[in-house]
Design a protein around this motif. Structure first.
Motif, short mmCIF file in Angstrom:
data_model
loop_
_atom_site.label_atom_id
_atom_site.label_comp_id
_atom_site.label_asym_id
_atom_site.label_seq_id
_atom_site.Cartn_x
_atom_site.Cartn_y
_atom_site.Cartn_z
N VAL A 190 30.40 80.00 18.33
CA VAL A 190 29.27 80.14 19.25
C VAL A 190 29.76 80.54 20.64
O VAL A 190 29.20 81.43 21.29
CB VAL A 190 28.45 78.83 19.32
CG1 VAL A 190 27.45 78.86 20.47
CG2 VAL A 190 27.72 78.61 18.00
N GLY A 191 30.83 79.90 21.10
CA GLY A 191 31.37 80.24 22.41
C GLY A 191 31.90 81.66 22.47
O GLY A 191 31.67 82.39 23.44
N TYR A 192 32.58 82.07 21.42
CA TYR A 192 33.14 83.42 21.36
C TYR A 192 32.03 84.47 21.39
O TYR A 192 32.12 85.49 22.08
CB TYR A 192 33.98 83.54 20.10
CG TYR A 192 34.74 84.84 19.97
CD1 TYR A 192 35.90 85.06 20.71
CD2 TYR A 192 34.32 85.83 19.10
CE1 TYR A 192 36.62 86.24 20.58
CE2 TYR A 192 35.03 87.01 18.96
CZ TYR A 192 36.17 87.21 19.70
OH TYR A 192 36.88 88.39 19.57
N ARG A 193 30.97 84.21 20.63
CA ARG A 193 29.84 85.15 20.61
C ARG A 193 29.12 85.18 21.95
O ARG A 193 28.58 86.22 22.35
CB ARG A 193 28.86 84.77 19.50
CG ARG A 193 29.40 85.00 18.11
CD ARG A 193 28.24 84.95 17.13
NE ARG A 193 28.69 84.84 15.76
CZ ARG A 193 27.86 84.73 14.73
NH1 ARG A 193 26.55 84.71 14.94
NH2 ARG A 193 28.31 84.63 13.51
N ALA A 194 29.10 84.04 22.64
CA ALA A 194 28.49 84.02 23.97
C ALA A 194 29.28 84.93 24.91
O ALA A 194 28.70 85.64 25.75
CB ALA A 194 28.44 82.60 24.50
N LEU A 195 30.60 84.94 24.79
CA LEU A 195 31.42 85.85 25.60
C LEU A 195 31.12 87.30 25.25
O LEU A 195 31.07 88.17 26.13
CB LEU A 195 32.91 85.57 25.36
CG LEU A 195 33.52 84.30 25.97
CD1 LEU A 195 35.01 84.24 25.64
CD2 LEU A 195 33.31 84.25 27.47
N GLU A 196 30.91 87.57 23.97
CA GLU A 196 30.60 88.94 23.53
C GLU A 196 29.21 89.38 24.00
O GLU A 196 28.95 90.56 24.14
CB GLU A 196 30.62 89.02 22.01
CG GLU A 196 31.99 88.96 21.38
CD GLU A 196 31.90 89.12 19.88
OE1 GLU A 196 32.79 89.75 19.31
OE2 GLU A 196 30.94 88.61 19.28
N GLY A 197 28.33 88.40 24.18
CA GLY A 197 26.96 88.72 24.52
C GLY A 197 26.03 88.76 23.33
O GLY A 197 24.85 89.07 23.46
N SER A 198 26.56 88.45 22.13
CA SER A 198 25.73 88.48 20.93
C SER A 198 24.96 87.18 20.72
O SER A 198 24.08 87.10 19.88
CB SER A 198 26.57 88.79 19.68
OG SER A 198 27.59 87.82 19.51
N VAL A 199 25.34 86.15 21.47
CA VAL A 199 24.57 84.90 21.53
C VAL A 199 24.12 84.71 22.97
O VAL A 199 24.94 84.80 23.89
CB VAL A 199 25.40 83.69 21.07
CG1 VAL A 199 24.75 82.38 21.50
CG2 VAL A 199 25.57 83.70 19.56
N LYS A 200 22.84 84.47 23.13
CA LYS A 200 22.30 84.32 24.49
C LYS A 200 21.52 83.03 24.60
O LYS A 200 20.96 82.52 23.62
CB LYS A 200 21.40 85.52 24.83
CG LYS A 200 22.11 86.87 24.86
CD LYS A 200 21.15 87.98 25.23
CE LYS A 200 21.88 89.32 25.33
NZ LYS A 200 22.47 89.73 24.03
#
Length: 328
Positions: free
Chosen positions: A283-293
């Protein structure tokens, strides 16, 4: 001369297209995060499951082809964890911090500072008071508590007195589980009675001593526990005294294997801690990618027990990772 100029323009055109293609691939694959600085703060090096947690975090990082730094206090106390966290933040500016918090108020100011410096903070089983950007919980704790009582009530014949033993009364998670558990009894199993609630035992020995004291006072039919250390303390007391009370609770099968084999744990509820840590990192990694908001109602993953994470608001997401075993 003009033909030569056309050739040069053609070369630059293809160079530009190649650059765009490379950029697109990077954006899709998340290679912009390959060099992300990721900090993982675990609960304590003295925890029985520390090695497994460290291994799970490293495995996740290898699959993503990124490097992470894993730290933890030598002893599982919130004050030592706070110091380890402060030292790590002082040393480096982290893009992502994943923490297994041992407290909320004690860590809030440190993590709030990290957020002000641009870090994304994700908590593995944190309370709302921590105010992490995202929090991942393994399951609905109220559902878990109710299920525990259903199993326990069946094992004691839906009658008699019982006690609840918790690792800490200031834990929001534990309070959700215990309250739902007792409420399920009060609403459904009317011939049962909580003789004593929320007895606090932070260690195996504490739980052992509490069980002995409570049994001497109430002679209860059974005990519900809400951490593996509580369960091990109760189990050891049953082995030493020969008093055959029913013992049901939350724990980790691998860490309670001896008690299970001895027949001093009647039922156990648990989740996969390794998968919980991996999905928290994800979840944290995807938040960095911008795919989780922030505000997403659902997050889907490929991790067992967490294929669908559902939002309960305030950046908190719940998996459906509840397993149970009844031991004959």
């Amino acid at each position: 001369m003009s033909g030569r100029g056309d050739n040069v323009r053609t070369i630059y055109k293809y160079m530009g297209l190649c650059a765009l293609l490379i950029l697109s691939v990077c954006l899709i694959s998340g290679c912009g995060n390959k060099d992300a600085d990721v900090l993982v703060v675990l609960g304590g090096q003295n925890a029985l499951d520390y090695d497994d947690s460290e291994k799970a975090a490293k495995q996740w990082a290898e699959e993503k082809s990124i490097s992470i730094e894993i730290v933890a206090p030598e002893m599982s106390t919130v004050w030592e964890q706070q110091k380890v966290l402060e030292d790590s933040i002082r040393k480096n500016k982290w893009d992502l911090i994943v923490v297994e918090p041992l407290g909320d108020d004690e860590l809030y100011s440190v993590l709030d500072y990290a957020k002000s410096q641009g870090s994304v903070v994700v908590a593995m089983q944190g309370a709302e008071g921590l105010e992490a950007d995202y929090t991942v919980q393994p399951c609905d704790y109220q559902k878990l508590g109710s299920s525990m009582m259903d199993v326990f009530a069946g094992l004691v014949g839906q009658s008699g007195e019982y006690v609840t033993i918790v690792p800490a009364k200031d834990s929001d998670i534990v309070m959700q589980e215990e309250t739902a558990c007792v409420n399920q009894q009060k609403n459904t199993y009317l011939q049962m009675l909580p003789a004593s609630r929320l007895q606090e035992g932070a260690s195996i020995q504490d739980a052992y001593d509490i069980t002995e004291s409570l049994y001497g006072t109430y002679g209860m039919r059974g005990a519900l526990f809400f951490s593996y250390s509580n369960g091990l303390g109760i189990s050891q007391w049953i082995q030493d005294t020969g008093n055959d009370i029913v013992s049901v609770g939350v724990g980790t099968p691998d860490l309670m294997n001896t008690a299970i084999e001895a027949g001093t744990v009647d039922a156990l509820f648990y989740w996969n801690r390794d998968n919980l840590l991996k999905v928290t990192l994800e979840v944290g990694y995807r938040a960095l990618e911008g795919s989780v908001k922030e505000g997403d109602e659902v997050i889907t993953t490929s991790i067992e027990g967490y294929r669908t994470l559902r939002s309960s608001g305030s950046g908190t997401y719940y998996g459906d990772d509840i397993s149970s075993e009844i031991y004959d």
